[in-house]
Design a protein around this motif. Structure first.
Motif, PDB file in Angstrom:
ATOM      1  N   LEU A   1       0.840  -1.204   0.000  1.00  0.00           N
ATOM      2  CA  LEU A   1       0.000   0.000   0.000  1.00  0.00           C
ATOM      3  C   LEU A   1       0.871   1.249   0.000  1.00  0.00           C
ATOM      4  O   LEU A   1       0.595   2.214  -0.727  1.00  0.00           O
ATOM      5  CB  LEU A   1      -0.921  -0.017   1.220  1.00  0.00           C
ATOM      6  N   LYS A   2       1.930   1.250   0.786  1.00  0.00           N
ATOM      7  CA  LYS A   2       2.847   2.395   0.799  1.00  0.00           C
ATOM      8  C   LYS A   2       3.462   2.611  -0.580  1.00  0.00           C
ATOM      9  O   LYS A   2       3.643   3.762  -1.023  1.00  0.00           O
ATOM     10  CB  LYS A   2       3.956   2.177   1.834  1.00  0.00           C
ATOM     11  N   LYS A   3       3.753   1.516  -1.271  1.00  0.00           N
ATOM     12  CA  LYS A   3       4.330   1.638  -2.609  1.00  0.00           C
ATOM     13  C   LYS A   3       3.341   2.303  -3.563  1.00  0.00           C
ATOM     14  O   LYS A   3       3.733   3.103  -4.424  1.00  0.00           O
ATOM     15  CB  LYS A   3       4.738   0.262  -3.136  1.00  0.00           C
ATOM     16  N   GLN A   4       2.058   1.994  -3.380  1.00  0.00           N
ATOM     17  CA  GLN A   4       1.040   2.621  -4.216  1.00  0.00           C
ATOM     18  C   GLN A   4       0.906   4.112  -3.910  1.00  0.00           C
ATOM     19  O   GLN A   4       0.427   4.877  -4.743  1.00  0.00           O
ATOM     20  CB  GLN A   4      -0.307   1.929  -4.008  1.00  0.00           C
ATOM     21  N   LEU A   5       1.317   4.501  -2.700  1.00  0.00           N
ATOM     22  CA  LEU A   5       1.261   5.909  -2.297  1.00  0.00           C
ATOM     23  C   LEU A   5       2.588   6.610  -2.549  1.00  0.00           C
ATOM     24  O   LEU A   5       2.888   7.636  -1.949  1.00  0.00           O
ATOM     25  CB  LEU A   5       0.888   6.004  -0.812  1.00  0.00           C
ATOM     26  N   THR A   6       3.360   6.043  -3.464  1.00  0.00           N
ATOM     27  CA  THR A   6       4.671   6.606  -3.826  1.00  0.00           C
ATOM     28  C   THR A   6       4.622   7.145  -5.252  1.00  0.00           C
ATOM     29  O   THR A   6       4.094   6.502  -6.157  1.00  0.00           O
ATOM     30  CB  THR A   6       5.769   5.527  -3.712  1.00  0.00           C
ATOM     31  N   GLN A   7       5.153   8.337  -5.433  1.00  0.00           N
ATOM     32  CA  GLN A   7       5.214   8.962  -6.757  1.00  0.00           C
ATOM     33  C   GLN A   7       6.644   9.394  -7.044  1.00  0.00           C
ATOM     34  O   GLN A   7       7.308   9.989  -6.191  1.00  0.00           O
ATOM     35  CB  GLN A   7       4.285  10.184  -6.820  1.00  0.00           C
ATOM     36  N   ASP A   8       7.109   9.070  -8.252  1.00  0.00           N
ATOM     37  CA  ASP A   8       8.471   9.448  -8.653  1.00  0.00           C
ATOM     38  C   ASP A   8       9.500   8.998  -7.609  1.00  0.00           C
ATOM     39  O   ASP A   8      10.399   9.758  -7.224  1.00  0.00           O
ATOM     40  CB  ASP A   8       8.579  10.961  -8.880  1.00  0.00           C
ATOM     41  N   GLU A   9       9.310   7.744  -7.138  1.00  0.00           N
ATOM     42  CA  GLU A   9      10.215   7.107  -6.178  1.00  0.00           C
ATOM     43  C   GLU A   9      10.244   7.809  -4.823  1.00  0.00           C
ATOM     44  O   GLU A   9      11.135   7.585  -4.007  1.00  0.00           O
ATOM     45  CB  GLU A   9      11.636   7.012  -6.750  1.00  0.00           C
TER      46      GLU A   9
ATOM     47  N   ILE B   1      -0.691   7.553  10.782  1.00  0.00           N
ATOM     48  CA  ILE B   1       0.444   8.475  10.659  1.00  0.00           C
ATOM     49  C   ILE B   1       1.493   7.904   9.716  1.00  0.00           C
ATOM     50  O   ILE B   1       2.085   8.627   8.905  1.00  0.00           O
ATOM     51  CB  ILE B   1       1.035   8.746  12.054  1.00  0.00           C
ATOM     52  N   ASP B   2       1.689   6.591   9.779  1.00  0.00           N
ATOM     53  CA  ASP B   2       2.688   5.936   8.927  1.00  0.00           C
ATOM     54  C   ASP B   2       2.303   6.033   7.452  1.00  0.00           C
ATOM     55  O   ASP B   2       3.181   6.027   6.575  1.00  0.00           O
ATOM     56  CB  ASP B   2       2.805   4.472   9.350  1.00  0.00           C
ATOM     57  N   LEU B   3       1.025   6.107   7.166  1.00  0.00           N
ATOM     58  CA  LEU B   3       0.555   6.198   5.784  1.00  0.00           C
ATOM     59  C   LEU B   3       0.386   7.634   5.317  1.00  0.00           C
ATOM     60  O   LEU B   3      -0.052   7.873   4.192  1.00  0.00           O
ATOM     61  CB  LEU B   3      -0.781   5.450   5.638  1.00  0.00           C
ATOM     62  N   SER B   4       0.735   8.586   6.172  1.00  0.00           N
ATOM     63  CA  SER B   4       0.547  10.001   5.858  1.00  0.00           C
ATOM     64  C   SER B   4       1.777  10.600   5.204  1.00  0.00           C
ATOM     65  O   SER B   4       2.897  10.112   5.378  1.00  0.00           O
ATOM     66  CB  SER B   4       0.230  10.796   7.130  1.00  0.00           C
ATOM     67  N   GLY B   5       1.549  11.665   4.486  1.00  0.00           N
ATOM     68  CA  GLY B   5       2.622  12.464   3.917  1.00  0.00           C
ATOM     69  C   GLY B   5       2.452  13.910   4.327  1.00  0.00           C
ATOM     70  O   GLY B   5       1.724  14.229   5.273  1.00  0.00           O
ATOM     71  N   TYR B   6       3.096  14.795   3.603  1.00  0.00           N
ATOM     72  CA  TYR B   6       3.053  16.217   3.946  1.00  0.00           C
ATOM     73  C   TYR B   6       1.622  16.754   3.825  1.00  0.00           C
ATOM     74  O   TYR B   6       0.973  16.610   2.788  1.00  0.00           O
ATOM     75  CB  TYR B   6       3.992  17.012   3.032  1.00  0.00           C
ATOM     76  N   CYS B   7       1.119  17.331   4.906  1.00  0.00           N
ATOM     77  CA  CYS B   7      -0.220  17.939   4.967  1.00  0.00           C
ATOM     78  C   CYS B   7      -1.355  16.942   4.713  1.00  0.00           C
ATOM     79  O   CYS B   7      -2.449  17.334   4.293  1.00  0.00           O
ATOM     80  CB  CYS B   7      -0.328  19.115   3.994  1.00  0.00           C
ATOM     81  N   SER B   8      -1.115  15.660   4.950  1.00  0.00           N
ATOM     82  CA  SER B   8      -2.203  14.689   4.870  1.00  0.00           C
ATOM     83  C   SER B   8      -3.252  14.994   5.945  1.00  0.00           C
ATOM     84  O   SER B   8      -2.954  15.584   6.987  1.00  0.00           O
ATOM     85  CB  SER B   8      -1.673  13.271   5.074  1.00  0.00           C
ATOM     86  N   ARG B   9      -4.466  14.574   5.672  1.00  0.00           N
ATOM     87  CA  ARG B   9      -5.567  14.789   6.604  1.00  0.00           C
ATOM     88  C   ARG B   9      -5.944  13.443   7.242  1.00  0.00           C
ATOM     89  O   ARG B   9      -6.151  12.461   6.522  1.00  0.00           O
ATOM     90  CB  ARG B   9      -6.784  15.388   5.895  1.00  0.00           C
ATOM     91  N   ILE B  10      -6.030  13.414   8.552  1.00  0.00           N
ATOM     92  CA  ILE B  10      -6.479  12.227   9.283  1.00  0.00           C
ATOM     93  C   ILE B  10      -7.763  12.592  10.016  1.00  0.00           C
ATOM     94  O   ILE B  10      -7.785  13.530  10.815  1.00  0.00           O
ATOM     95  CB  ILE B  10      -5.420  11.732  10.286  1.00  0.00           C
ATOM     96  N   VAL B  11      -8.818  11.862   9.715  1.00  0.00           N
ATOM     97  CA  VAL B  11     -10.105  12.081  10.373  1.00  0.00           C
ATOM     98  C   VAL B  11     -10.373  10.893  11.291  1.00  0.00           C
ATOM     99  O   VAL B  11     -10.434   9.750  10.827  1.00  0.00           O
ATOM    100  CB  VAL B  11     -11.249  12.236   9.346  1.00  0.00           C
ATOM    101  N   ILE B  12     -10.537  11.159  12.572  1.00  0.00           N
ATOM    102  CA  ILE B  12     -10.779  10.100  13.551  1.00  0.00           C
ATOM    103  C   ILE B  12     -12.282   9.997  13.788  1.00  0.00           C
ATOM    104  O   ILE B  12     -12.904  10.896  14.346  1.00  0.00           O
ATOM    105  CB  ILE B  12     -10.046  10.393  14.874  1.00  0.00           C
ATOM    106  N   GLY B  13     -12.842   8.876  13.355  1.00  0.00           N
ATOM    107  CA  GLY B  13     -14.265   8.636  13.567  1.00  0.00           C
ATOM    108  C   GLY B  13     -14.529   7.652  14.684  1.00  0.00           C
ATOM    109  O   GLY B  13     -15.672   7.460  15.092  1.00  0.00           O
TER     110      GLY B  13
END
Length: 347
Positions: free
Chosen positions: A213-221, A243-255
């Motif tokens: 999944l992290k690889k799918q969230l990778t762009q230009d290596e 948090i581990d799946l987040s990048g710069y300015c990602s949004r995390i919504v806790i439901g």
């Protein structure tokens, strides 16, 4: 009373991991009240397990916005907030046109109950009772979508595929998003996500699948992370995966509502530098930026439409009688992997 006299069965939580069914004599509805015979009521496994396990925070009411849940979480107590029933008697000052109508109510598990008209929601004629019982969870899913505000082309991850997570994932799969990933450690739930139209699922317990999944969230290596992550697993430790799946300015919504559960959350390192936007979402209210155009009535109308599209009754795996509640809660506590949605059925 119009309905033949029958004893009322009510489910009570009488202590940590303690459940009993109490019987009482029926009473005529007071003026302005409806007397409702329950058809089915849905168990909210995440929240009700907090009640069952004694993990509710003592300082809070069960739900400050629902009339049936104003009490403090002190045993013995009733719980449940998704009942569908038929009006079988009306108190004085109410029109007989209510008779025979099916209604949804945020009501604890019981075979019969009284409620005023303003505290019930009429079920549309074309919606089955077992679909209507998902109204509360569908409202939560709709609220999460509104609070997260997913944008076109974004990569969205939903952590947790309980009923709310499944409904949320199914709604998001209808958006023009770059990708929706449903993450859960239970295979049956991942299969349900696929059934509801989610194209990508991930086993949270598999390091290989998480890394994929992290690889799918990778762009230009370069790992850029998900744009939007929903945490609806009910497990506070899952925030670290968010948090581990987040990048710069990602949004995390806790439901999730964690009750009195807590966990160490890693907010140092990249999490701090990434300017993460972490927010909580709760269905009892409407976000301030939406409240000028949205109210509860409009949102419920949307929820009925979403129920028609999703057909959530296909998620019901267990239909049990109320007197089998103790066994069912034990199974939810010790072996939840076999249960997606359980409902009590009343004859």
């Amino acid at each position: 009373m119009t309905e033949p006299a029958t004893r009322i069965s009510q489910l009570w939580f009488n202590g940590t991991r303690g459940v009993e069914i109490l019987l009482s004599e029926p009473v005529a509805p007071a003026p302005g009240e409806l007397f409702i015979k329950t058809i089915c009521s849905a168990i909210s496994a995440g929240t009700e397990m907090l009640v069952y396990r004694g993990q509710l925070p003592a300082a809070l009411t069960l739900d400050a916005t629902l009339q049936s849940m104003q009490q403090q979480p002190v045993y013995p107590l009733q719980y449940g907030y998704a009942s569908v029933g038929e009006v079988v008697d009306v108190g004085g000052d109410l029109d007989d046109s209510w008779m025979g109508k099916r209604v949804f109510a945020f009501q604890p598990h019981a075979s019969h109950f009284c409620a005023s008209p303003e505290h019930v929601i009429a079920v549309p004629d074309d919606i089955d009772a077992e679909a209507a019982v998902f109204l509360a969870n569908m409202e939560t899913a709709v609220n999460l979508v509104q609070d997260g505000n997913p944008g076109i082309g974004e990569h969205v991850v939903v952590l947790g595929q309980g009923v709310v997570g499944l409904l949320l994932s199914s709604l998001l799969s209808q958006y023009p998003l770059g990708q929706v990933s449903a993450v859960d450690g239970i295979a049956q739930r991942r299969n349900c996500a696929l059934m509801l139209g989610v194209r990508h699922v991930c086993d949270s317990g598999s390091l290989m699948e998480v890394n994929a999944l992290k690889k799918q969230l990778t762009q230009d290596e370069k790992f850029v992370g998900a744009d939007l992550i929903y945490e609806v697993s009910g497990v506070p430790e899952a925030l670290n995966l968010a948090i581990d799946l987040s990048g710069y300015c990602s949004r995390i919504v806790i439901g999730s509502w964690y009750g009195n559960k807590a966990a160490i959350v890693a907010l140092g390192g990249e999490a701090h530098r990434n300017r993460l936007n972490i927010s909580t979402s709760q269905v009892s209210t409407i976000a301030s930026h939406l409240s000028s155009r949205w109210d509860k009535t409009r949102r419920f109308e949307l929820c009925w439409d979403m129920i028609r599209q999703v057909n959530p009754q296909q998620l019901i795996t267990h239909r049990v009688k109320l007197d089998e509640a103790s066994t069912l809660y034990q199974q939810l506590d010790l072996a939840p992997e076999a249960i997606v949605q359980a409902v009590f059925v009343y004859s």
